[in-house]
Design a protein around this motif. Structure first.
Motif, PDB file in Angstrom:
ATOM      1  N   GLY A  24       0.781  -1.229   0.000  1.00 27.74           N
ATOM      2  CA  GLY A  24       0.000   0.000   0.000  1.00 27.74           C
ATOM      3  C   GLY A  24       0.815   1.282   0.000  1.00 27.74           C
ATOM      4  O   GLY A  24       1.950   1.334  -0.483  1.00 27.74           O
ATOM      5  N   ALA A  25       0.238   2.332   0.583  1.00 30.95           N
ATOM      6  CA  ALA A  25       0.843   3.663   0.539  1.00 30.95           C
ATOM      7  C   ALA A  25       2.172   3.745   1.273  1.00 30.95           C
ATOM      8  O   ALA A  25       3.024   4.578   0.949  1.00 30.95           O
ATOM      9  CB  ALA A  25      -0.136   4.690   1.132  1.00 30.95           C
ATOM     10  N   ARG A  26       2.375   2.870   2.267  1.00 28.23           N
ATOM     11  CA  ARG A  26       3.645   2.863   2.993  1.00 28.23           C
ATOM     12  C   ARG A  26       4.616   1.833   2.434  1.00 28.23           C
ATOM     13  O   ARG A  26       5.677   1.596   3.006  1.00 28.23           O
ATOM     14  CB  ARG A  26       3.384   2.604   4.484  1.00 28.23           C
ATOM     15  N   GLY A  27       4.229   1.230   1.318  1.00 30.73           N
ATOM     16  CA  GLY A  27       5.068   0.223   0.685  1.00 30.73           C
ATOM     17  C   GLY A  27       5.166   0.453  -0.810  1.00 30.73           C
ATOM     18  O   GLY A  27       5.522   1.535  -1.267  1.00 30.73           O
ATOM     19  N   MET A  28       4.796  -0.572  -1.575  1.00 28.12           N
ATOM     20  CA  MET A  28       4.999  -0.572  -3.015  1.00 28.12           C
ATOM     21  C   MET A  28       4.329   0.612  -3.731  1.00 28.12           C
ATOM     22  O   MET A  28       4.952   1.280  -4.563  1.00 28.12           O
ATOM     23  CB  MET A  28       4.482  -1.895  -3.596  1.00 28.12           C
ATOM     24  N   VAL A  29       3.066   0.869  -3.418  1.00 26.97           N
ATOM     25  CA  VAL A  29       2.348   1.941  -4.112  1.00 26.97           C
ATOM     26  C   VAL A  29       2.945   3.303  -3.772  1.00 26.97           C
ATOM     27  O   VAL A  29       3.091   4.175  -4.646  1.00 26.97           O
ATOM     28  CB  VAL A  29       0.845   1.893  -3.778  1.00 26.97           C
ATOM     29  N   GLY A  30       3.315   3.490  -2.506  1.00 28.23           N
ATOM     30  CA  GLY A  30       3.965   4.742  -2.130  1.00 28.23           C
ATOM     31  C   GLY A  30       5.288   4.931  -2.861  1.00 28.23           C
ATOM     32  O   GLY A  30       5.615   6.049  -3.296  1.00 28.23           O
ATOM     33  N   GLY A  31       6.032   3.852  -3.010  1.00 32.77           N
ATOM     34  CA  GLY A  31       7.288   3.918  -3.755  1.00 32.77           C
ATOM     35  C   GLY A  31       7.071   4.278  -5.209  1.00 32.77           C
ATOM     36  O   GLY A  31       7.841   5.051  -5.798  1.00 32.77           O
ATOM     37  N   GLN A  32       6.005   3.731  -5.796  1.00 26.87           N
ATOM     38  CA  GLN A  32       5.687   4.057  -7.182  1.00 26.87           C
ATOM     39  C   GLN A  32       5.322   5.526  -7.330  1.00 26.87           C
ATOM     40  O   GLN A  32       5.678   6.173  -8.330  1.00 26.87           O
ATOM     41  CB  GLN A  32       4.537   3.171  -7.675  1.00 26.87           C
ATOM     42  N   MET A  33       4.648   6.073  -6.321  1.00 28.65           N
ATOM     43  CA  MET A  33       4.290   7.490  -6.367  1.00 28.65           C
ATOM     44  C   MET A  33       5.548   8.356  -6.370  1.00 28.65           C
ATOM     45  O   MET A  33       5.650   9.328  -7.136  1.00 28.65           O
ATOM     46  CB  MET A  33       3.418   7.838  -5.151  1.00 28.65           C
ATOM     47  N   ILE A  34       6.526   7.998  -5.534  1.00 27.87           N
ATOM     48  CA  ILE A  34       7.789   8.745  -5.526  1.00 27.87           C
ATOM     49  C   ILE A  34       8.476   8.622  -6.882  1.00 27.87           C
ATOM     50  O   ILE A  34       9.055   9.571  -7.405  1.00 27.87           O
ATOM     51  CB  ILE A  34       8.722   8.225  -4.404  1.00 27.87           C
ATOM     52  N   ASP A  35       8.393   7.425  -7.459  1.00 32.52           N
ATOM     53  CA  ASP A  35       9.044   7.165  -8.745  1.00 32.52           C
ATOM     54  C   ASP A  35       8.441   7.995  -9.869  1.00 32.52           C
ATOM     55  O   ASP A  35       9.085   8.217 -10.899  1.00 32.52           O
ATOM     56  CB  ASP A  35       8.938   5.671  -9.080  1.00 32.52           C
ATOM     57  N   MET A  36       7.202   8.438  -9.703  1.00 30.40           N
ATOM     58  CA  MET A  36       6.553   9.240 -10.736  1.00 30.40           C
ATOM     59  C   MET A  36       7.101  10.667 -10.795  1.00 30.40           C
ATOM     60  O   MET A  36       6.868  11.379 -11.763  1.00 30.40           O
ATOM     61  CB  MET A  36       5.041   9.291 -10.484  1.00 30.40           C
ATOM     62  N   ALA A  37       7.829  11.091  -9.754  1.00 28.19           N
ATOM     63  CA  ALA A  37       8.417  12.433  -9.763  1.00 28.19           C
ATOM     64  C   ALA A  37       9.459  12.518 -10.873  1.00 28.19           C
ATOM     65  O   ALA A  37      10.246  11.590 -11.058  1.00 28.19           O
ATOM     66  CB  ALA A  37       9.068  12.725  -8.416  1.00 28.19           C
ATOM     67  N   PRO A  38       9.503  13.599 -11.624  1.00 25.79           N
ATOM     68  CA  PRO A  38      10.435  13.700 -12.747  1.00 25.79           C
ATOM     69  C   PRO A  38      11.895  13.706 -12.318  1.00 25.79           C
ATOM     70  O   PRO A  38      12.765  13.219 -13.031  1.00 25.79           O
ATOM     71  CB  PRO A  38      10.047  15.027 -13.418  1.00 25.79           C
ATOM     72  N   SER A  39      12.199  14.259 -11.137  1.00 19.75           N
ATOM     73  CA  SER A  39      13.575  14.292 -10.641  1.00 19.75           C
ATOM     74  C   SER A  39      13.542  14.633  -9.160  1.00 19.75           C
ATOM     75  O   SER A  39      12.520  15.056  -8.619  1.00 19.75           O
ATOM     76  CB  SER A  39      14.412  15.319 -11.411  1.00 19.75           C
ATOM     77  N   PHE A  40      14.688  14.450  -8.506  1.00 23.39           N
ATOM     78  CA  PHE A  40      14.806  14.763  -7.088  1.00 23.39           C
ATOM     79  C   PHE A  40      15.821  15.894  -6.912  1.00 23.39           C
ATOM     80  O   PHE A  40      16.719  16.074  -7.727  1.00 23.39           O
ATOM     81  CB  PHE A  40      15.276  13.537  -6.291  1.00 23.39           C
ATOM     82  N   ASP A  41      15.681  16.609  -5.805  1.00 23.06           N
ATOM     83  CA  ASP A  41      16.673  17.623  -5.469  1.00 23.06           C
ATOM     84  C   ASP A  41      18.040  16.964  -5.318  1.00 23.06           C
ATOM     85  O   ASP A  41      18.181  15.940  -4.650  1.00 23.06           O
ATOM     86  CB  ASP A  41      16.267  18.307  -4.157  1.00 23.06           C
ATOM     87  N   ASP A  42      19.058  17.529  -5.950  1.00 18.43           N
ATOM     88  CA  ASP A  42      20.386  16.911  -5.972  1.00 18.43           C
ATOM     89  C   ASP A  42      20.922  16.601  -4.582  1.00 18.43           C
ATOM     90  O   ASP A  42      21.567  15.585  -4.366  1.00 18.43           O
ATOM     91  CB  ASP A  42      21.381  17.813  -6.709  1.00 18.43           C
ATOM     92  N   LYS A  43      20.644  17.459  -3.627  1.00 19.33           N
ATOM     93  CA  LYS A  43      21.168  17.293  -2.270  1.00 19.33           C
ATOM     94  C   LYS A  43      20.650  16.023  -1.604  1.00 19.33           C
ATOM     95  O   LYS A  43      21.377  15.344  -0.877  1.00 19.33           O
ATOM     96  CB  LYS A  43      20.807  18.524  -1.429  1.00 19.33           C
ATOM     97  N   ASP A  44      19.388  15.703  -1.852  1.00 19.70           N
ATOM     98  CA  ASP A  44      18.749  14.566  -1.192  1.00 19.70           C
ATOM     99  C   ASP A  44      18.461  13.406  -2.144  1.00 19.70           C
ATOM    100  O   ASP A  44      17.792  12.446  -1.761  1.00 19.70           O
ATOM    101  CB  ASP A  44      17.420  15.013  -0.557  1.00 19.70           C
ATOM    102  N   ALA A  45      18.935  13.487  -3.374  1.00 18.44           N
ATOM    103  CA  ALA A  45      18.531  12.524  -4.397  1.00 18.44           C
ATOM    104  C   ALA A  45      18.810  11.081  -4.009  1.00 18.44           C
ATOM    105  O   ALA A  45      17.953  10.202  -4.166  1.00 18.44           O
ATOM    106  CB  ALA A  45      19.218  12.858  -5.724  1.00 18.44           C
ATOM    107  N   LEU A  46      20.004  10.810  -3.494  1.00 14.30           N
ATOM    108  CA  LEU A  46      20.365   9.429  -3.186  1.00 14.30           C
ATOM    109  C   LEU A  46      19.515   8.869  -2.051  1.00 14.30           C
ATOM    110  O   LEU A  46      19.061   7.716  -2.115  1.00 14.30           O
ATOM    111  CB  LEU A  46      21.851   9.337  -2.836  1.00 14.30           C
ATOM    112  N   ASN A  47      19.259   9.672  -1.023  1.00 12.52           N
ATOM    113  CA  ASN A  47      18.428   9.225   0.093  1.00 12.52           C
ATOM    114  C   ASN A  47      16.989   8.981  -0.344  1.00 12.52           C
ATOM    115  O   ASN A  47      16.357   8.002   0.063  1.00 12.52           O
ATOM    116  CB  ASN A  47      18.455  10.249   1.234  1.00 12.52           C
TER     117      ASN A  47
END
Length: 303
Positions: A157-180
């Motif tokens: 669910g939202a705290r697992g696979m689906v939540g991860g997919q939602m993050i993955d939909m972001a076009p990019s991450f801020d360079d400072k925090d990207a790896l985390n």
């Protein structure tokens, strides 16, 4: 060298035998149908029965064997987990997500049928997973069945696979925090179901708290290593071998572990995670040999 090749062949045979058993169980759970809903059943079968390594079910069954858990319960729980994994791939391939045309060398469900049918097939596979776990044939103890359901719901669910997919939909991450952020995303999107696989085997097998913790550490490291290897294959892999497109992240302008770390550092990170994963299994001694080989399989896989 001969001994090492024999060990690899033995592991691959065990993995294939497990995959066959799970496919047989899924074939019974998703029968062919006639009537207005027949296309839905065909799409579900296309998504769930079209091959695959069945690595997550394999982990469930091998963990359960550490505790001499009954194979019938393990197979049913493993098949439920594979239904959720299959549904996630069906939805992940949709044009609104990763927009993939191929999966395991075959047309994705939305290509073989249509987008609406693919959405419904994924929904139905998810529902089937919980139907399987709730059935008394999965386990005679209602408390065990409820725990399996809870773990799968949290993992998917939202705290697992689906939540991860939602993050993955972001076009990019801020360079400072990207790896985390990337590591968090993969722990949720990929790692959560791998952790669920081991937890299923531990729950059915009656593992103690110390054993649960060791298995959680094992799957956390294994899941991250699996995803970094996926990112490497997206760069280095052969589309004909992978059965799907390569260079997807680069073409889409998406960050992954290889783009952030570089190939050499990504390989070093995988090796470190592999060593840690194996160390977590040391509490089980020689009984965990096959699970230890699973780590090597993840590192060496080509698809």
């Amino acid at each position: 060298m001969t001994e090492q090749l024999d060990a690899i062949a033995s592991f691959e045979q065990s993995l294939a035998e497990c995959a066959d058993k799970v496919t047989v169980v899924l074939d019974k759970f998703i029968p062919s149908a006639i009537g207005p809903e027949a296309q839905l059943m065909r799409a579900m079968r296309h998504g769930a029965l079209a091959g695959g390594k069945r690595l997550r079910p394999f982990i469930t069954i091998e963990v359960g064997r550490l505790f001499d858990a009954p194979e019938k319960s393990l197979l049913r729980a493993a098949s439920a987990l594979e239904c959720v994994h299959a549904y996630s791939l069906v939805h992940d391939d949709l044009p609104c997500m990763d927009d993939d045309d191929l999966r395991r060398g075959l047309p994705t469900v939305h290509k073989a049928f249509d987008e609406a049918t693919a959405v419904l097939a994924g929904d139905a596979l998810q529902a089937l997973a919980f139907e399987i776990l709730a059935n008394t044939e999965t386990h005679g103890d209602a408390g065990v069945r409820c725990k399996l359901i809870e773990v799968l719901a949290l993992s998917s669910g939202a705290r697992g696979m689906v939540g991860g997919q939602m993050i993955d939909m972001a076009p990019s991450f801020d360079d400072k925090d990207a790896l985390n952020i990337l590591a968090r995303m993969q722990r949720m999107k990929t790692g959560a179901l791998i952790s669920c696989a081991a937890e299923f085997g531990a729950i059915i097998g009656g593992a103690n708290e110390h054993e649960h913790q060791a298995l959680a550490g094992f799957t956390t490291d294994l899941g991250l290593a699996y995803q970094i290897k996926d990112d490497l294959l997206d760069v280095q892999g052969d589309e004909a071998v992978l059965g799907k497109a390569v260079s997807k992240d680069k073409d889409a302008g998406k960050q992954n572990f290889v783009s952030l770390l570089g190939e050499e550092s990504a390989i070093s990170r995988i090796e470190m995670l592999a060593d840690q994963a194996k160390q977590h299994l040391s509490v089980f001694g020689g009984r965990a040999t096959t699970l230890t080989q699973t780590v090597d399989f993840v590192l060496d896989r080509r698809h």
